[in-house]
Design a protein around this motif. Structure first.
Motif, mmCIF file in Angstrom:
data_model
loop_
_atom_site.group_PDB
_atom_site.id
_atom_site.type_symbol
_atom_site.label_atom_id
_atom_site.label_comp_id
_atom_site.label_asym_id
_atom_site.label_seq_id
_atom_site.Cartn_x
_atom_site.Cartn_y
_atom_site.Cartn_z
ATOM 1 N N PHE A 360 0.808 -1.224 0.000
ATOM 2 C CA PHE A 360 0.000 0.000 0.000
ATOM 3 C C PHE A 360 0.842 1.277 0.000
ATOM 4 O O PHE A 360 1.992 1.291 0.425
ATOM 5 C CB PHE A 360 -0.892 0.038 1.239
ATOM 6 C CG PHE A 360 -1.951 -1.015 1.274
ATOM 7 C CD1 PHE A 360 -3.136 -0.853 0.584
ATOM 8 C CD2 PHE A 360 -1.770 -2.164 2.022
ATOM 9 C CE1 PHE A 360 -4.117 -1.816 0.622
ATOM 10 C CE2 PHE A 360 -2.755 -3.137 2.082
ATOM 11 C CZ PHE A 360 -3.932 -2.969 1.373
ATOM 12 N N GLU A 361 0.219 2.345 -0.444
ATOM 13 C CA GLU A 361 0.711 3.698 -0.254
ATOM 14 C C GLU A 361 -0.495 4.618 -0.182
ATOM 15 O O GLU A 361 -1.613 4.243 -0.549
ATOM 16 C CB GLU A 361 1.643 4.120 -1.400
ATOM 17 C CG GLU A 361 0.942 4.279 -2.739
ATOM 18 C CD GLU A 361 1.864 4.817 -3.831
ATOM 19 O OE1 GLU A 361 3.004 5.180 -3.496
ATOM 20 O OE2 GLU A 361 1.436 4.862 -4.993
ATOM 21 N N ASN A 362 -0.289 5.823 0.330
ATOM 22 C CA ASN A 362 -1.331 6.849 0.338
ATOM 23 C C ASN A 362 -1.003 7.895 -0.709
ATOM 24 O O ASN A 362 0.151 8.301 -0.843
ATOM 25 C CB ASN A 362 -1.427 7.528 1.706
ATOM 26 C CG ASN A 362 -1.992 6.613 2.773
ATOM 27 O OD1 ASN A 362 -2.430 5.508 2.473
ATOM 28 N ND2 ASN A 362 -1.979 7.062 4.007
ATOM 29 N N ILE A 363 -1.999 8.321 -1.436
ATOM 30 C CA ILE A 363 -1.803 9.400 -2.399
ATOM 31 C C ILE A 363 -2.815 10.504 -2.104
ATOM 32 O O ILE A 363 -3.884 10.236 -1.554
ATOM 33 C CB ILE A 363 -1.935 8.918 -3.855
ATOM 34 C CG1 ILE A 363 -3.336 8.355 -4.122
ATOM 35 C CG2 ILE A 363 -0.880 7.893 -4.199
ATOM 36 C CD1 ILE A 363 -3.599 8.052 -5.586
ATOM 37 N N LYS A 364 -2.460 11.706 -2.446
ATOM 38 C CA LYS A 364 -3.352 12.844 -2.219
ATOM 39 C C LYS A 364 -3.714 13.463 -3.563
ATOM 40 O O LYS A 364 -2.849 13.713 -4.398
ATOM 41 C CB LYS A 364 -2.683 13.882 -1.321
ATOM 42 C CG LYS A 364 -2.435 13.388 0.101
ATOM 43 C CD LYS A 364 -1.779 14.469 0.939
ATOM 44 C CE LYS A 364 -1.595 13.985 2.376
ATOM 45 N NZ LYS A 364 -0.698 12.821 2.461
ATOM 46 N N VAL A 365 -4.995 13.717 -3.741
ATOM 47 C CA VAL A 365 -5.481 14.382 -4.949
ATOM 48 C C VAL A 365 -6.273 15.610 -4.527
ATOM 49 O O VAL A 365 -6.782 15.684 -3.401
ATOM 50 C CB VAL A 365 -6.356 13.441 -5.805
ATOM 51 C CG1 VAL A 365 -5.544 12.258 -6.314
ATOM 52 C CG2 VAL A 365 -7.567 12.951 -5.021
ATOM 53 N N THR A 366 -6.362 16.577 -5.419
ATOM 54 C CA THR A 366 -7.087 17.815 -5.130
ATOM 55 C C THR A 366 -8.405 17.818 -5.888
ATOM 56 O O THR A 366 -8.425 17.711 -7.118
ATOM 57 C CB THR A 366 -6.250 19.041 -5.526
ATOM 58 O OG1 THR A 366 -5.010 19.010 -4.816
ATOM 59 C CG2 THR A 366 -6.985 20.331 -5.177
ATOM 60 N N ILE A 367 -9.492 17.915 -5.161
ATOM 61 C CA ILE A 367 -10.825 18.003 -5.737
ATOM 62 C C ILE A 367 -11.492 19.257 -5.188
ATOM 63 O O ILE A 367 -11.634 19.404 -3.973
ATOM 64 C CB ILE A 367 -11.693 16.771 -5.402
ATOM 65 C CG1 ILE A 367 -10.985 15.478 -5.813
ATOM 66 C CG2 ILE A 367 -13.064 16.873 -6.068
ATOM 67 C CD1 ILE A 367 -10.820 15.296 -7.303
ATOM 68 N N TRP A 368 -11.851 20.155 -6.103
ATOM 69 C CA TRP A 368 -12.487 21.401 -5.668
ATOM 70 C C TRP A 368 -11.639 22.129 -4.630
ATOM 71 O O TRP A 368 -12.125 22.586 -3.599
ATOM 72 C CB TRP A 368 -13.889 21.132 -5.095
ATOM 73 C CG TRP A 368 -14.874 20.657 -6.123
ATOM 74 C CD1 TRP A 368 -14.718 20.638 -7.483
ATOM 75 C CD2 TRP A 368 -16.173 20.108 -5.865
ATOM 76 N NE1 TRP A 368 -15.818 20.114 -8.082
ATOM 77 C CE2 TRP A 368 -16.733 19.784 -7.125
ATOM 78 C CE3 TRP A 368 -16.907 19.838 -4.715
ATOM 79 C CZ2 TRP A 368 -17.988 19.223 -7.247
ATOM 80 C CZ3 TRP A 368 -18.164 19.279 -4.845
ATOM 81 C CH2 TRP A 368 -18.702 18.986 -6.092
#
Length: 451
Positions: A360-368
């Motif tokens: 696993f890994e964590n990813i961050k995305v930008t929404i609004w």
């Protein structure tokens, strides 16, 4: 002792902050036995001894994917450790050049100073993460608090009020007493849960992956020199999700998750817990649709229905009950994910590189204009294949297509806890505000996550 910060996440080394790496070189080799005895007395860290004189193979030319300053500091050091991050995206490293000569006392003192500094940073990190959970919000933490205090969050409000009083009157140092009192309330199982939750929040590598990453880093060679021995090779396999041809065990369920190499070698992943396999499967499926598994998928009716149906495809019955259970106790996702990760690492067939890409890994995305954190695995989504059962009226891939998009997940809140969180947040804001600028309670604005 030097601490260096890497501000570019793409060139940072995601090492495990509980490890201390010691290079056995010309200077340290003669003290190896004493260093190992000293390491055995340490409880806060795991010392890892690497038989390598890094100074002897420093490369002059590095690619853009490597931080030159960090590389030179690491390669010219005798001890390297990652400083425990205080928040996600914090990449600091401690490097130590041990004294020359035969004076073991001086070397011992230097090593003890390293561990003292690292222990202090661990404590500061734990305090800061607890504060950030309260002040900026975290769904898993809110559900965890409901469990710990059996729904009586007024106790947490009282704690935060006490913390505010201490900080405003300078009775104690910052939030440390607040975190200490909170930790005293937890039993062994709860401590394990909160520590895993913090690990997931900070997103640092496991010890196995950490050693692989550092080994890859210190043995970088130009393309002409690369022999592949010390490198994380690109994935040469796919993960295939397919119906089981044979009668499955209770934990396996009706679908297999299979590693298929480019040489057509095949190996089924085995998970010891139903929840672990379900979370891993759900992560894979969500990754093919929206990039990963968001926590709020357990907070909306539309996504809960899909999760329930996927569970029923895997285990026959009980899907909605399982999905709703995790919606009420989101911190269980962390526990199941930990079990799944352990199954990946303990699978000797896979080897280090394959296990690295499957973990696993964590990813961050930008929404609004807002950051959303997704759980995913490192393997690219094009390497994840779904094979449907041709007899299914509603195949697995059709359920994946019906998964709601990220944009529909905003506004999902634990309304039971929101009133208490507002009080807690207000207390923390008042406590950490500067009295020099005349901060007044009437000026307090509730953050967006509580609206």
């Amino acid at each position: 002792m030097t601490i260096i910060e890497c501000v570019n996440e793409k060139t940072a080394l995601n090492l495990n902050p509980f490890q201390v790496f010691v290079f056995l070189n010309q200077k340290t080799k003669g003290f190896e036995n004493r260093l190992r005895l000293l390491a055995n007395r340490q409880r806060s860290f795991h010392f890892v001894f690497i038989d390598d004189d890094t100074r002897s193979h420093i490369q002059a030319h590095l690619p853009e994917t490597m931080d030159f300053q960090l590389y030179m500091m690491v390669m010219n050091s005798d001890i390297v450790a990652r400083v425990m991050p205080r928040k996600a995206g914090d990449y600091r490293y401690l490097t130590e050049v041990l004294p020359d000569g035969d004076d073991w006392g001086a070397i011992e003192m230097a090593v003890q100073e390293v561990t003292r500094k690292l222990r202090n940073e661990q404590y500061l990190s734990k305090t800061n993460i607890i504060r950030r959970y309260f002040q900026y919000g975290n769904n898993s933490f809110v559900d965890f608090l409901n469990d710990v205090y059996q729904g009586d969050l007024q106790k947490v409000v009282n704690m935060s009020s006490y913390y505010t009083h201490m900080c405003r009157t300078n009775d104690v140092r910052r939030a440390e007493e607040f975190a200490y009192r909170f930790y005293r309330r937890l039993n062994e199982e709860q401590l394990s849960t909160i520590n895993q939750m913090m690990k997931e929040t900070l997103d640092y590598s496991s010890e196995e992956d950490s050693l692989l990453i550092l080994d890859d880093f210190i043995h970088y060679q130009s393309e002409e020199q690369t022999d592949g021995e010390h490198h994380i090779t690109k994935p040469t396999f796919k993960i295939v999700i397919s119906p089981q041809d044979r009668k499955p065990s209770e934990a396996e369920g009706r679908y297999a998750i299979t590693i298929v190499t480019d040489k057509d070698e095949q190996h089924n992943l085995v998970f010891t817990h139903r929840g672990a396999k379900m979370i891993y499967l759900l992560t894979l499926l969500c990754q093919t649709k929206i990039g990963g598994l968001p926590t709020n998928y357990f907070k909306t009716d539309a996504s809960l229905m899909i999760i329930g149906k996927i569970y029923d495809k895997l285990y026959g019955v009980g899907g909605m009950e399982w999905a709703k259970k995790l919606g009420e106790k989101v911190h269980l996702i962390t526990m199941y994910r930990t079990h799944a990760s352990e199954s990946i690492k303990e699978d000797e067939w896979m080897g280090q590189s394959m296990a690295y890409w499957s973990d696993f890994e964590n990813i961050k995305v930008t929404i609004w204009h807002r950051k959303v954190e997704l759980r995913s695995i490192r393997l690219p989504k094009v390497n994840i294949i779904i094979q449907d059962n041709p007899l299914d009226e509603e195949p697995l891939s059709a359920l994946v297509r019906r998964m709601p998009p990220l944009e529909t997940l905003f506004g999902i809140r634990n309304q039971k806890a929101i009133v208490f969180l507002k009080e807690i947040n207000k207390n923390l804001a008042l406590a950490t505000a500067s009295q020099m600028r005349g901060f007044d309670e009437d000026e307090y604005d509730s953050p967006y996550y509580l609206e």
